[in-house]
Design a protein around this motif. Structure first.
Motif, PDB file in Angstrom:
ATOM      1  N   LEU A 165       0.878  -1.177   0.000  1.00  0.00           N
ATOM      2  CA  LEU A 165       0.000   0.000   0.000  1.00  0.00           C
ATOM      3  C   LEU A 165       0.911   1.221   0.000  1.00  0.00           C
ATOM      4  O   LEU A 165       1.621   1.483   0.969  1.00  0.00           O
ATOM      5  CB  LEU A 165      -0.890  -0.014   1.240  1.00  0.00           C
ATOM      6  N   VAL A 166       0.906   1.971  -1.108  1.00  0.00           N
ATOM      7  CA  VAL A 166       1.852   3.070  -1.296  1.00  0.00           C
ATOM      8  C   VAL A 166       1.081   4.396  -1.340  1.00  0.00           C
ATOM      9  O   VAL A 166       0.152   4.568  -2.138  1.00  0.00           O
ATOM     10  CB  VAL A 166       2.659   2.892  -2.590  1.00  0.00           C
ATOM     11  N   ARG A 201      -6.699  -5.693   5.343  1.00  0.00           N
ATOM     12  CA  ARG A 201      -6.363  -4.608   6.266  1.00  0.00           C
ATOM     13  C   ARG A 201      -7.597  -3.857   6.756  1.00  0.00           C
ATOM     14  O   ARG A 201      -7.599  -3.321   7.865  1.00  0.00           O
ATOM     15  CB  ARG A 201      -5.384  -3.651   5.590  1.00  0.00           C
ATOM     16  N   PHE A 202      -8.597  -3.806   5.926  1.00  0.00           N
ATOM     17  CA  PHE A 202      -9.843  -3.102   6.296  1.00  0.00           C
ATOM     18  C   PHE A 202     -11.026  -4.026   6.002  1.00  0.00           C
ATOM     19  O   PHE A 202     -11.807  -3.789   5.067  1.00  0.00           O
ATOM     20  CB  PHE A 202      -9.976  -1.793   5.517  1.00  0.00           C
ATOM     21  N   PRO A 203     -11.180  -5.093   6.771  1.00  0.00           N
ATOM     22  CA  PRO A 203     -12.187  -6.115   6.448  1.00  0.00           C
ATOM     23  C   PRO A 203     -13.623  -5.622   6.487  1.00  0.00           C
ATOM     24  O   PRO A 203     -14.482  -6.196   5.830  1.00  0.00           O
ATOM     25  CB  PRO A 203     -11.940  -7.195   7.517  1.00  0.00           C
ATOM     26  N   SER A 204     -13.893  -4.545   7.214  1.00  0.00           N
ATOM     27  CA  SER A 204     -15.273  -4.044   7.299  1.00  0.00           C
ATOM     28  C   SER A 204     -15.549  -2.907   6.314  1.00  0.00           C
ATOM     29  O   SER A 204     -16.653  -2.353   6.306  1.00  0.00           O
ATOM     30  CB  SER A 204     -15.553  -3.570   8.726  1.00  0.00           C
ATOM     31  N   ALA A 205     -14.586  -2.574   5.481  1.00  0.00           N
ATOM     32  CA  ALA A 205     -14.744  -1.466   4.524  1.00  0.00           C
ATOM     33  C   ALA A 205     -15.679  -1.873   3.394  1.00  0.00           C
ATOM     34  O   ALA A 205     -15.850  -3.065   3.103  1.00  0.00           O
ATOM     35  CB  ALA A 205     -13.387  -1.067   3.960  1.00  0.00           C
ATOM     36  N   PRO A 237       3.054  -4.227  -6.569  1.00  0.00           N
ATOM     37  CA  PRO A 237       4.071  -5.160  -6.071  1.00  0.00           C
ATOM     38  C   PRO A 237       5.346  -4.444  -5.630  1.00  0.00           C
ATOM     39  O   PRO A 237       5.696  -3.388  -6.163  1.00  0.00           O
ATOM     40  CB  PRO A 237       4.343  -6.067  -7.277  1.00  0.00           C
ATOM     41  N   ARG A 238       6.009  -5.034  -4.665  1.00  0.00           N
ATOM     42  CA  ARG A 238       7.176  -4.377  -4.070  1.00  0.00           C
ATOM     43  C   ARG A 238       8.275  -4.094  -5.072  1.00  0.00           C
ATOM     44  O   ARG A 238       8.910  -3.031  -5.031  1.00  0.00           O
ATOM     45  CB  ARG A 238       7.719  -5.220  -2.920  1.00  0.00           C
ATOM     46  N   PHE A 239       8.558  -5.015  -5.986  1.00  0.00           N
ATOM     47  CA  PHE A 239       9.654  -4.784  -6.924  1.00  0.00           C
ATOM     48  C   PHE A 239       9.392  -3.562  -7.792  1.00  0.00           C
ATOM     49  O   PHE A 239      10.315  -2.836  -8.150  1.00  0.00           O
ATOM     50  CB  PHE A 239       9.872  -6.017  -7.806  1.00  0.00           C
ATOM     51  N   ALA A 240       8.135  -3.320  -8.146  1.00  0.00           N
ATOM     52  CA  ALA A 240       7.806  -2.139  -8.941  1.00  0.00           C
ATOM     53  C   ALA A 240       8.031  -0.876  -8.123  1.00  0.00           C
ATOM     54  O   ALA A 240       8.536   0.135  -8.624  1.00  0.00           O
ATOM     55  CB  ALA A 240       6.361  -2.212  -9.417  1.00  0.00           C
ATOM     56  N   ARG A 241       7.663  -0.922  -6.856  1.00  0.00           N
ATOM     57  CA  ARG A 241       7.892   0.250  -5.997  1.00  0.00           C
ATOM     58  C   ARG A 241       9.373   0.504  -5.814  1.00  0.00           C
ATOM     59  O   ARG A 241       9.849   1.643  -5.871  1.00  0.00           O
ATOM     60  CB  ARG A 241       7.183   0.036  -4.662  1.00  0.00           C
ATOM     61  N   GLN A 242      10.167  -0.555  -5.612  1.00  0.00           N
ATOM     62  CA  GLN A 242      11.594  -0.381  -5.382  1.00  0.00           C
ATOM     63  C   GLN A 242      12.312   0.179  -6.600  1.00  0.00           C
ATOM     64  O   GLN A 242      13.366   0.802  -6.469  1.00  0.00           O
ATOM     65  CB  GLN A 242      12.214  -1.729  -4.983  1.00  0.00           C
ATOM     66  N   ALA A 243      11.764  -0.049  -7.781  1.00  0.00           N
ATOM     67  CA  ALA A 243      12.399   0.444  -9.003  1.00  0.00           C
ATOM     68  C   ALA A 243      12.121   1.923  -9.249  1.00  0.00           C
ATOM     69  O   ALA A 243      12.738   2.527 -10.129  1.00  0.00           O
ATOM     70  CB  ALA A 243      11.920  -0.376 -10.202  1.00  0.00           C
ATOM     71  N   PHE A 244      11.201   2.515  -8.492  1.00  0.00           N
ATOM     72  CA  PHE A 244      10.844   3.920  -8.692  1.00  0.00           C
ATOM     73  C   PHE A 244      11.960   4.813  -8.165  1.00  0.00           C
ATOM     74  O   PHE A 244      12.483   4.601  -7.067  1.00  0.00           O
ATOM     75  CB  PHE A 244       9.526   4.227  -7.981  1.00  0.00           C
ATOM     76  N   MET A 253       2.877   1.838   3.734  1.00  0.00           N
ATOM     77  CA  MET A 253       2.232   1.432   4.979  1.00  0.00           C
ATOM     78  C   MET A 253       2.572  -0.032   5.243  1.00  0.00           C
ATOM     79  O   MET A 253       2.019  -0.938   4.617  1.00  0.00           O
ATOM     80  CB  MET A 253       0.722   1.635   4.884  1.00  0.00           C
ATOM     81  N   GLU A 254       3.503  -0.255   6.168  1.00  0.00           N
ATOM     82  CA  GLU A 254       3.989  -1.606   6.422  1.00  0.00           C
ATOM     83  C   GLU A 254       3.109  -2.382   7.394  1.00  0.00           C
ATOM     84  O   GLU A 254       3.081  -3.608   7.368  1.00  0.00           O
ATOM     85  CB  GLU A 254       5.423  -1.554   6.977  1.00  0.00           C
ATOM     86  N   ASN A 255       2.436  -1.681   8.290  1.00  0.00           N
ATOM     87  CA  ASN A 255       1.656  -2.387   9.309  1.00  0.00           C
ATOM     88  C   ASN A 255       0.402  -2.995   8.702  1.00  0.00           C
ATOM     89  O   ASN A 255      -0.114  -2.519   7.698  1.00  0.00           O
ATOM     90  CB  ASN A 255       1.289  -1.435  10.453  1.00  0.00           C
TER      91      ASN A 255
END
Length: 297
Positions: A165-166, A201-205, A237-244, A253-255
């Protein structure tokens, strides 16, 4: 097509000039040697003149013996070329989804710089296209996010990749309303990825489709541009974020609950990989612990 075993027998007979010596050299009986010659003569006409003390080749026999020698030399050259090819870098073709492709591409270029003669043909594509292109042998190697069930493929675990979640830097999303205020930056897999992660992360949303959409891009390298500018959030996906390039303008948001995808390396199972592909695959596997530990590529 002439039987290769018969041709081998005739070539030895032409060198030895004797059925007895030829049979011993070939590990056959004299009757088997005679049978091979008879089969050739049925197809090509008389090949031998059988004298009391020696054999003499007819003109057709001489031509056939020359053919046998040429075939033997051709086979020797083929084996030499195959042996040389086993040590000569060549082209490796690889097709991957965009996120893992962004991570792999710098590694591939590093290998190409170190390994003179290596040529890499890399294509970004969705899973369905990756599967089709490898099965149809247009690409030698492929990476998939979903494990295929196809007997034609060799499938091995390659890496793990969590969804993230970015948000723009300085923003948080502790409540569903925080996401509603920001709005969603969509992409071709956006709703599917966001549903998988945010439903945990937000099951009631009320659901991802109730979020306002602030933008869309089908270019994986551009999806995070509007996020970095504060225009919305996305799930990627994380690899796409890391390439930015502008990591300082993003907040992950890691939690909360995680969704981690397995990535699978595939190639056709019926024939061996080229030496270049084997070497490249082994080199990439050496980096797998880094990916599985979720370090930056």
């Amino acid at each position: 097509m002439l039987n290769p075993q018969w041709l081998r027998t005739f070539a030895v007979l032409g060198e030895e000039g004797s059925f007895t010596r030829s049979a011993a050299r070939l590990g056959l009986t004299q009757a088997a040697v005679s049978q091979h010659v008879r089969q050739l003569e049925l197809d090509l006409g008389p090949l031998l003149i059988r004298g009391p003390r020696r054999l003499e080749l007819t003109p057709a026999g001489l031509l056939l013996l020359e053919h046998c020698r040429e075939a033997e030399h051709a086979e020797r050259r083929l084996r030499q070329r195959l042996a040389q090819a086993d040590h000569t870098p060549g082209e490796v073709s690889l097709i991957t989804p965009g996120s893992i492709g962004l991570c792999l591409y710098p590694l591939l270029m590093d290998l190409q710089q170190r390994w003179q003669g290596l040529s890499i043909r890399h294509r970004f594509a969705p899973d369905t296209e990756v599967l089709r292109e490898v099965i149809e042998n247009r690409y030698e190697l492929g990476v998939l996010a979903l494990r295929p069930d196809d007997a034609r493929l060799s499938v091995t675990h390659f890496a793990e990749e969590p969804l993230e979640l970015v948000l723009p830097a300085g923003h948080r999303a502790d409540q569903w309303d925080d996401l509603v205020k920001l709005g969603f930056i969509d992409h071709p897999d956006g709703h599917a990825m966001a549903t998988r992660l945010l439903s945990r992360r937000f099951p009631s949303a009320p659901g991802v489709r109730q979020l306002p959409v602030r933008g869309f891009s089908n270019q994986i390298s551009l999806i995070l541009e509007p996020v970095a500018r504060g225009l919305g959030f996305t799930v990627i996906p994380r690899f796409a974020r890391q390439a930015f390039a502008q990591q300082d303008k993003l907040h992950v948001m890691e939690n909360g609950a995680q969704v981690v995808d397995n990535l699978w390396l595939i190639h056709r199972a019926e024939w061996p990989l080229s030496p270049s592909a084997r070497r490249l695959m082994d080199s990439l596997r050496e980096n797998m612990p880094h990916w599985e530990n979720h370090e930056t590529c």
